[in-house]
Write a protein that holds these residues in place. Sequence first.
Motif, PDB file in Angstrom:
ATOM      1  N   UNK A  39      31.921  46.481  35.254  1.00 28.46           N
ATOM      2  CA  UNK A  39      33.274  46.027  35.130  1.00 28.46           C
ATOM      3  C   UNK A  39      33.928  46.006  36.562  1.00 28.46           C
ATOM      4  N   UNK A  40      33.495  47.038  37.335  1.00 25.90           N
ATOM      5  CA  UNK A  40      34.213  47.256  38.429  1.00 25.90           C
ATOM      6  C   UNK A  40      33.640  46.258  39.545  1.00 25.90           C
ATOM      7  N   UNK A  41      32.506  45.826  39.528  1.00 25.86           N
ATOM      8  CA  UNK A  41      31.823  44.695  40.408  1.00 25.86           C
ATOM      9  C   UNK A  41      32.461  43.643  39.911  1.00 25.86           C
ATOM     10  N   UNK A  42      32.314  43.023  38.704  1.00 26.15           N
ATOM     11  CA  UNK A  42      33.266  41.974  38.223  1.00 26.15           C
ATOM     12  C   UNK A  42      34.458  41.770  38.658  1.00 26.15           C
ATOM     13  N   UNK A  43      35.235  42.844  38.759  1.00 27.86           N
ATOM     14  CA  UNK A  43      36.801  42.783  39.046  1.00 27.86           C
ATOM     15  C   UNK A  43      36.795  42.444  40.577  1.00 27.86           C
ATOM     16  N   UNK A  44      35.779  43.344  41.274  1.00 26.76           N
ATOM     17  CA  UNK A  44      35.895  43.241  42.753  1.00 26.76           C
ATOM     18  C   UNK A  44      35.683  41.559  43.132  1.00 26.76           C
ATOM     19  N   UNK A  45      34.793  41.057  42.428  1.00 25.64           N
ATOM     20  CA  UNK A  45      34.247  39.567  42.722  1.00 25.64           C
ATOM     21  C   UNK A  45      35.283  38.545  42.263  1.00 25.64           C
ATOM     22  N   UNK A  46      35.911  39.035  41.314  1.00 25.56           N
ATOM     23  CA  UNK A  46      37.000  37.976  40.955  1.00 25.56           C
ATOM     24  C   UNK A  46      38.507  38.261  41.534  1.00 25.56           C
ATOM     25  N   UNK A  47      38.705  39.378  42.174  1.00 27.35           N
ATOM     26  CA  UNK A  47      39.675  39.576  43.101  1.00 27.35           C
ATOM     27  C   UNK A  47      39.422  38.952  44.633  1.00 27.35           C
ATOM     28  N   UNK A  49      37.580  36.312  44.833  1.00 22.90           N
ATOM     29  CA  UNK A  49      37.466  34.812  44.864  1.00 22.90           C
ATOM     30  C   UNK A  49      38.892  34.435  44.910  1.00 22.90           C
ATOM     31  N   UNK A  50      39.977  35.131  44.154  1.00 22.05           N
ATOM     32  CA  UNK A  50      41.445  34.726  44.091  1.00 22.05           C
ATOM     33  C   UNK A  50      42.007  34.925  45.441  1.00 22.05           C
ATOM     34  N   UNK A  51      41.513  36.103  45.948  1.00 20.64           N
ATOM     35  CA  UNK A  51      42.007  36.228  47.665  1.00 20.64           C
ATOM     36  C   UNK A  51      41.646  35.110  48.336  1.00 20.64           C
ATOM     37  N   UNK A  52      40.499  34.801  48.260  1.00 22.46           N
ATOM     38  CA  UNK A  52      39.911  33.607  49.254  1.00 22.46           C
ATOM     39  C   UNK A  52      40.881  32.270  48.872  1.00 22.46           C
ATOM     40  N   UNK A  53      41.224  31.965  47.411  1.00 25.38           N
ATOM     41  CA  UNK A  53      41.558  31.013  47.175  1.00 25.38           C
ATOM     42  C   UNK A  53      43.029  30.987  47.279  1.00 25.38           C
TER      43      UNK A  53
END
Length: 154
Positions: A39-47, A49-53
Amino acid sequence: MKKTILTIAIAVMGFTAAFAQDTTKRHHMQMSKMSKLTAEQRAEKATAAMDKKLSLTADQKAKVYAVELDRAKKMETWRSADRDAMKGKMKDRKADMDASKKQLDQILTADQKTKLDAFRAEAKEKMKNMKPRQRDGQGRKSKPPVVSNPPAQG
């Protein structure tokens, strides 16, 4: 001469069939890698991606990570539940997803919300255009293609 041409034709068909199946394996491998993330890795990955966009600030990153971590943990519990229980609680799941979207909207600026809505609409459109087999993500194998003129034996 005929044997040589026939051998080359069979080799070309074999290579074509081997490469045609490669894309489904690659897609399945990507899906299996995603399912192994915590769950932590998923949250990190989503964050990330949002930071990049959306070019998030440091404060926004922390808040978005908290929302995404909460969402990822809820999704993990939904995935671990059996299928019958999951079907019965789809309204609860939808409400949880809507609540996390509202939390994200409170964190983001108006310009970032507009960009995020555009990305969501684009993703939704991509999902509509996908074939049903690609959309389920279960790694099911599609039916083999029907060969109308099979090669003659012998």
